[in-house]
Design an enzyme around this catalytic site. Structure first.
Site, PDB file in Angstrom:
ATOM      1  N   SER A  87       0.755  -1.109   0.006  1.00 18.44           N
ATOM      2  CA  SER A  87      -0.026   0.004  -0.015  1.00 18.44           C
ATOM      3  C   SER A  87       0.885   1.103  -0.030  1.00 18.44           C
ATOM      4  O   SER A  87       1.922   0.867   0.075  1.00 18.44           O
ATOM      5  CB  SER A  87      -0.903   0.112   1.153  1.00 18.44           C
ATOM      6  OG  SER A  87      -0.094   0.065   2.380  1.00 18.44           O
ATOM      7  N   LYS A  88       0.462   2.299  -0.245  1.00 13.58           N
ATOM      8  CA  LYS A  88       1.031   3.742  -0.181  1.00 13.58           C
ATOM      9  C   LYS A  88       2.191   3.599   0.927  1.00 13.58           C
ATOM     10  O   LYS A  88       3.372   3.749   0.560  1.00 13.58           O
ATOM     11  CB  LYS A  88       0.081   4.724  -0.024  1.00 13.58           C
ATOM     12  CG  LYS A  88      -0.630   5.039  -1.628  1.00 13.58           C
ATOM     13  CD  LYS A  88      -0.261   6.091  -2.235  1.00 13.58           C
ATOM     14  CE  LYS A  88      -0.554   6.306  -3.564  1.00 13.58           C
ATOM     15  NZ  LYS A  88      -2.000   6.324  -3.916  1.00 13.58           N
ATOM     16  N   ARG A  89       1.685   3.527   2.173  1.00 17.31           N
ATOM     17  CA  ARG A  89       2.534   3.583   3.247  1.00 17.31           C
ATOM     18  C   ARG A  89       3.400   2.208   3.503  1.00 17.31           C
ATOM     19  O   ARG A  89       4.058   2.106   4.509  1.00 17.31           O
ATOM     20  CB  ARG A  89       2.001   3.724   4.661  1.00 17.31           C
ATOM     21  CG  ARG A  89       1.076   2.956   4.916  1.00 17.31           C
ATOM     22  CD  ARG A  89       0.380   3.367   6.516  1.00 17.31           C
ATOM     23  NE  ARG A  89       1.337   3.225   7.324  1.00 17.31           N
ATOM     24  CZ  ARG A  89       1.630   1.982   8.221  1.00 17.31           C
ATOM     25  NH1 ARG A  89       0.907   0.872   7.871  1.00 17.31           N
ATOM     26  NH2 ARG A  89       2.732   1.946   9.004  1.00 17.31           N
ATOM     27  N   HIS A  90       3.452   1.385   2.449  1.00 22.84           N
ATOM     28  CA  HIS A  90       3.736  -0.004   2.766  1.00 22.84           C
ATOM     29  C   HIS A  90       4.663  -0.357   1.546  1.00 22.84           C
ATOM     30  O   HIS A  90       4.454  -1.650   1.062  1.00 22.84           O
ATOM     31  CB  HIS A  90       2.732  -0.950   3.059  1.00 22.84           C
ATOM     32  CG  HIS A  90       3.236  -1.948   4.242  1.00 22.84           C
ATOM     33  ND1 HIS A  90       2.793  -1.455   5.389  1.00 22.84           N
ATOM     34  CD2 HIS A  90       3.868  -2.985   4.372  1.00 22.84           C
ATOM     35  CE1 HIS A  90       3.354  -2.529   6.222  1.00 22.84           C
ATOM     36  NE2 HIS A  90       3.877  -3.384   5.677  1.00 22.84           N
TER      37      HIS A  90
END
Length: 471
Positions: A238-241
RNA sequence: GCUCCCUUCGUCUAGCGGUUAGGACGCGGCCCUCUCAAGGCUGAAACACGAGUUCGAUUCUCGUAGGGAGCGCCA
């Protein structure tokens, strides 16, 4: 019939590794079968699509060297065509107007969830809805109520789903703009796509799309749903991942071919083979061999492959990518060793081109100070004699090659009756400013005669100053 | 909740009824060595669980558990 594949990203963000792998598979399958590869930008979501994202996708494809035979096509330029097909479906009774409000649909959904059944449109307007004054209707596709939809996924195998699991999906919004499940079908049909390769998040959409094909009297293409890619830790990307743009892999210093090699092997294999040239990928790849399981992205392995290719590819092929790094880091590499030579000696000791550029800065720029630890350890009075001797030996050296330089350094060590380390380490700190650099002959070779002599002198001065200070 | 999908070393995978379950990354050890690497050799490390089918299951079937996706007037 020749194979025609397409990659159809929506420009609502950058091209990430999952998308890149899908694109790679589409490209490989087309190249393998000597078919066509089409790029189509699915930009029907006017709210979220941006020109920047389109450009990022194009640049990403370009960097990965995934060339397309047709496109890029833009769905926003095909609205007339979609409207035409909607009208046709409406005229044939295969679609209908629906005046139900979003609120009603929302309530219906909640109620159905409570009852433990799958939420779907109940077909209120299916058999003649009542126009609501002032409300423009959506158009819904009349999905069959009986039977099953079956298809043989090239990756998953046979999949069957009952039509009563499916509802009448909206194919056109009140303003006439078409929706995804409808546009893909029209596009893949018009563009004569024979094989749809896409992420497995689309598996559930496939049966309803097949129904649309059938309503259109079109033969559905084959489907291949590839699993998604998980993050380093096995969690969803994900975006933060860790879901980063493929262009960030360029910044991190990966060769496009290394990333392609890594990606092709993530979810696909050819026996025990790990390393694939571009041509081998094309020759050996088959979508039928793709795994069904989601795979975790592993930087360690990417690093290994990247280094492998930096060592294996002709240095002249690696050099342009290294040049990009120097430029990106603001290092002027025009005066100094040839990039090809740098690649040859540095590839063994770094994982990325970024590291290579960073660790090669000293070949192009002088440094102001020595690494404190290295200087303390090696630039001591005992190093003075070896440094003076090597300076003498190098001063008049006619041939400045790794071989002659190796002879020179070994000669000094023999002459002073000390180990190589006693000569090489102080010399290394003098030349590189730190205790780490390529082998000493290569370091001298790349730093060059003039710079080497100057740096040795500087190191000797440092030793003298330090000795004086300690008195 | 409902539907669909997935399950071999930490990770990527090979396997396609009988194997000491193989390879690669990473990790440990040894060798090499002018630093850091690279390289060579070597070691530890896996069939989610339970029933079937079978002479025999990692492999076939069905469950269980765990994980994922979808259920939009997003794509």
């Amino acid at each position: 019939m020749t194979t025609r594949t397409r990659f159809a990203p929506s420009p609502t963000g950058f091209l990430h590794v999952g998308g890149a792998r899908t694109a790679l598979y589409c490209w490989l399958q087309a190249r393998h079968e000597q078919g066509d590869f089409i790029l189509r930008i699915e930009d029907t979501d006017l709210e979220r699509s941006t020109p920047e994202s389109v450009q990022a996708i194009l640049d990403g494809m370009d960097w990965l060297e995934l060339d397309y035979d047709e496109g890029p096509f833009y769905q926003t330029k095909r609205f007339d065509r979609y409207a035409e097909v909607v009208d046709q479906l409406l005229a044939e009774g295969k679609a209908y107007h629906c005046w139900c409000s979003k609120e009603r649909i929302e309530k219906l959904r909640e109620k159905q969830m409570e009852e433990g059944i799958k939420p779907r449109y109940d077909g209120k307007c299916r058999d003649g809805g009542e126009p609501v004054p002032g409300v423009k209707p959506v158009v819904r596709f009349r999905n069959p109520r009986e039977g099953h939809v079956r298809f043989d996924d090239r990756v998953r195998g046979p999949i069957a789903i009952s039509n009563d699991e499916l509802d009448d999906l909206v194919i056109a919004r009140p303003d006439g703009s078409p929706t995804y499940n409808f546009t893909v079908v029209v596009d893949d049909w018009d563009m004569k796509v024979t094989l749809v390769i896409r992420g497995d998040d689309h598996i559930n959409n496939t049966p309803r799309q097949i129904n649309i094909y059938e309503a259109l009297g079109a033969k559905p293409p084959e489907f291949a749903h590839v699993p998604m890619i998980l993050g380093d830790d096995g969690a969803r990307l994900s975006k933060r991942h860790g879901a980063v743009s493929v262009l960030q892999y360029r910044e991190m210093g990966y060769l496009p071919h290394a990333l392609n090699n890594y990606l092709v092997r993530l979810g696909w294999s050819h026996g025990d083979q790990e390393v694939f040239s571009r041509q081998e990928m094309i020759d050996l790849f088959s979508i039928d061999g793709v795994n069904r399981k989601a795979a975790a992205f592993d930087y360690d392995k990417l690093n290994w492959l990247n280094q492998h290719w930096m060592k294996t590819l002709p240095p002249a092929d690696v050099a342009p990518h290294l040049a990009w790094q120097f430029e990106h880091l603001g290092i002027d590499a025009s005066q100094g060793p040839a990039l090809e030579d740098l690649v040859t000696v540095q590839a063994d000791r770094v994982k990325t081109l970024k590291e290579m550029a960073e660790q090669s800065r000293m070949f192009y720029e002088d440094f102001d100070s020595f690494d404190a630890g290295a200087a303390k350890k090696h630039l001591r009075p005992v190093a003075e004699a070896p440094l003076r001797a090597i300076r003498e030996a190098l001063r008049d050296l006619q041939s400045w090659t790794p071989a002659s330089l190796d002879d020179a350094v070994r000669g000094v060590a023999a002459e002073l009756e000390v180990g190589m380390g006693k000569v090489a380490q102080p010399l290394r700190v003098a030349l590189a400013g730190s205790g780490v650099s390529p082998s000493i002959d290569k370091t001298l070779w790349l730093v060059g005669q003039e710079r080497s002599l100057a740096r040795i002198t500087k190191a000797l001065e440092y030793i003298a100053v330090r000795a004086a200070g300690q008195d």
